[in-house]
Design a protein around this motif. Structure first.
Motif, PDB file in Angstrom:
ATOM      1  N   UNK A   1       0.837  -1.206   0.000  1.00 11.76           N
ATOM      2  CA  UNK A   1       0.000   0.000   0.000  1.00 11.76           C
ATOM      3  C   UNK A   1       0.866   1.248   0.000  1.00 11.76           C
ATOM      4  N   UNK A   2       0.456   2.279  -0.735  1.00 13.05           N
ATOM      5  CA  UNK A   2       1.215   3.527  -0.706  1.00 13.05           C
ATOM      6  C   UNK A   2       1.075   4.180   0.667  1.00 13.05           C
ATOM      7  N   UNK A   3       2.167   4.667   1.231  1.00 16.67           N
ATOM      8  CA  UNK A   3       2.093   5.266   2.569  1.00 16.67           C
ATOM      9  C   UNK A   3       1.401   6.631   2.540  1.00 16.67           C
ATOM     10  N   UNK A   4       0.772   6.956   3.650  1.00 15.70           N
ATOM     11  CA  UNK A   4       0.154   8.273   3.795  1.00 15.70           C
ATOM     12  C   UNK A   4       1.247   9.288   4.107  1.00 15.70           C
ATOM     13  N   UNK A   5       0.898  10.557   4.068  1.00 15.30           N
ATOM     14  CA  UNK A   5       1.864  11.608   4.407  1.00 15.30           C
ATOM     15  C   UNK A   5       2.370  11.415   5.834  1.00 15.30           C
ATOM     16  N   UNK A   6       1.461  11.089   6.757  1.00 10.99           N
ATOM     17  CA  UNK A   6       1.869  10.857   8.148  1.00 10.99           C
ATOM     18  C   UNK A   6       2.741   9.612   8.243  1.00 10.99           C
ATOM     19  N   UNK A   7       2.401   8.587   7.479  1.00 12.83           N
ATOM     20  CA  UNK A   7       3.208   7.367   7.453  1.00 12.83           C
ATOM     21  C   UNK A   7       4.623   7.642   6.981  1.00 12.83           C
ATOM     22  N   UNK A   8       4.751   8.451   5.944  1.00  8.09           N
ATOM     23  CA  UNK A   8       6.080   8.822   5.447  1.00  8.09           C
ATOM     24  C   UNK A   8       6.861   9.610   6.495  1.00  8.09           C
ATOM     25  N   UNK A   9       6.168  10.512   7.175  1.00 10.16           N
ATOM     26  CA  UNK A   9       6.822  11.307   8.220  1.00 10.16           C
ATOM     27  C   UNK A   9       7.339  10.404   9.350  1.00 10.16           C
ATOM     28  N   UNK A  10       6.521   9.476   9.769  1.00  8.96           N
ATOM     29  CA  UNK A  10       6.928   8.539  10.823  1.00  8.96           C
ATOM     30  C   UNK A  10       8.102   7.698  10.354  1.00  8.96           C
ATOM     31  N   UNK A  11       8.025   7.186   9.138  1.00  6.19           N
ATOM     32  CA  UNK A  11       9.104   6.357   8.601  1.00  6.19           C
ATOM     33  C   UNK A  11      10.417   7.139   8.528  1.00  6.19           C
ATOM     34  N   UNK A  12      10.344   8.382   8.096  1.00  4.16           N
ATOM     35  CA  UNK A  12      11.562   9.207   8.032  1.00  4.16           C
ATOM     36  C   UNK A  12      12.139   9.448   9.423  1.00  4.16           C
ATOM     37  N   UNK A  13      11.272   9.685  10.409  1.00  3.02           N
ATOM     38  CA  UNK A  13      11.740   9.887  11.781  1.00  3.02           C
ATOM     39  C   UNK A  13      12.424   8.630  12.304  1.00  3.02           C
ATOM     40  N   UNK A  14      11.807   7.472  12.092  1.00  2.00           N
ATOM     41  CA  UNK A  14      12.395   6.204  12.556  1.00  2.00           C
ATOM     42  C   UNK A  14      13.700   5.923  11.826  1.00  2.00           C
ATOM     43  N   UNK A  15      13.745   6.217  10.521  1.00  2.00           N
ATOM     44  CA  UNK A  15      14.962   6.002   9.746  1.00  2.00           C
ATOM     45  C   UNK A  15      16.099   6.859  10.285  1.00  2.00           C
ATOM     46  N   UNK A  16      15.805   8.098  10.644  1.00  2.00           N
ATOM     47  CA  UNK A  16      16.830   8.978  11.218  1.00  2.00           C
ATOM     48  C   UNK A  16      17.345   8.419  12.541  1.00  2.00           C
ATOM     49  N   UNK A  17      16.437   7.897  13.359  1.00  2.00           N
ATOM     50  CA  UNK A  17      16.847   7.299  14.638  1.00  2.00           C
ATOM     51  C   UNK A  17      17.743   6.088  14.387  1.00  2.00           C
ATOM     52  N   UNK A  18      17.332   5.227  13.455  1.00  2.00           N
ATOM     53  CA  UNK A  18      18.133   4.046  13.139  1.00  2.00           C
ATOM     54  C   UNK A  18      19.496   4.429  12.568  1.00  2.00           C
ATOM     55  N   UNK A  19      19.530   5.413  11.678  1.00  2.00           N
ATOM     56  CA  UNK A  19      20.803   5.868  11.119  1.00  2.00           C
ATOM     57  C   UNK A  19      21.731   6.382  12.213  1.00  2.00           C
ATOM     58  N   UNK A  20      21.179   7.119  13.166  1.00  2.00           N
ATOM     59  CA  UNK A  20      22.003   7.641  14.271  1.00  2.00           C
ATOM     60  C   UNK A  20      22.534   6.501  15.125  1.00  2.00           C
ATOM     61  N   UNK A  21      21.707   5.510  15.388  1.00  2.00           N
ATOM     62  CA  UNK A  21      22.164   4.353  16.173  1.00  2.00           C
ATOM     63  C   UNK A  21      23.247   3.580  15.440  1.00  2.00           C
ATOM     64  N   UNK A  22      23.061   3.385  14.152  1.00  2.00           N
ATOM     65  CA  UNK A  22      24.055   2.663  13.355  1.00  2.00           C
ATOM     66  C   UNK A  22      25.371   3.427  13.348  1.00  2.00           C
ATOM     67  N   UNK A  23      25.315   4.737  13.164  1.00  2.00           N
ATOM     68  CA  UNK A  23      26.535   5.551  13.155  1.00  2.00           C
ATOM     69  C   UNK A  23      27.242   5.465  14.501  1.00  2.00           C
ATOM     70  N   UNK A  24      26.482   5.536  15.593  1.00  2.00           N
ATOM     71  CA  UNK A  24      27.086   5.451  16.922  1.00  2.00           C
ATOM     72  C   UNK A  24      27.711   4.079  17.157  1.00  2.00           C
ATOM     73  N   UNK A  25      27.030   3.042  16.740  1.00  2.00           N
ATOM     74  CA  UNK A  25      27.563   1.693  16.913  1.00  2.00           C
ATOM     75  C   UNK A  25      28.798   1.463  16.037  1.00  2.00           C
ATOM     76  N   UNK A  26      28.773   1.993  14.825  1.00  2.00           N
ATOM     77  CA  UNK A  26      29.929   1.866  13.937  1.00  2.00           C
ATOM     78  C   UNK A  26      31.123   2.590  14.527  1.00  2.00           C
TER      79      UNK A  26
END
Length: 118
Positions: free
Chosen positions: A76-101
């Protein structure tokens, strides 16, 4: 179906199902004997909740997707809010990955290990 059957069919523990229900993500009715009874659509809904949780969303995040949990979530195509949430979670994951690396690289350097991963 009762909670045990939903747990078996969805691969999720009864405890997790009760947690999803407390969060308002799934609903049940009560039989005369007090047992929770779920409709057949609950299997799809639970699968979609698991899909979103496995993608890194929280239960609070998943609640923003209530209106589309009964369909084919992965395609299903994501809603605008869904995209916003996904981008926020992706940023959190990227920060965790960078810190762990960085932590891994510091440890490798302190051990004199040459890293081919960054």
């Amino acid at each position: 179906m009762r909670i045990g059957e939903l747990a078996r069919r969805s691969g999720v523990s009864p405890r997790a199902l009760r947690h999803y229900e407390a969060a308002g993500l799934i609903t049940s009715t009560r039989a005369a004997n007090g047992y929770r009874v779920y409709g057949a659509e609950a299997v799809t809904r639970v699968a979609n909740i698991r899909y979103l949780l496995n993608a890194g969303l929280t239960l609070d995040d998943v609640s923003a997707f209530r209106s589309c949990l009964d369909g084919d979530m992965p395609s299903a195509p994501p809603s605008a809010r869904g995209l916003e949430i996904a981008r926020e979670r992706l940023a959190v994951l990227d920060a965790r990955i960078a810190a762990q690396t960085e932590a891994r690289n510091r440890l490798a350097r302190s051990l004199g290990v040459v890293s081919d991963r960054g």
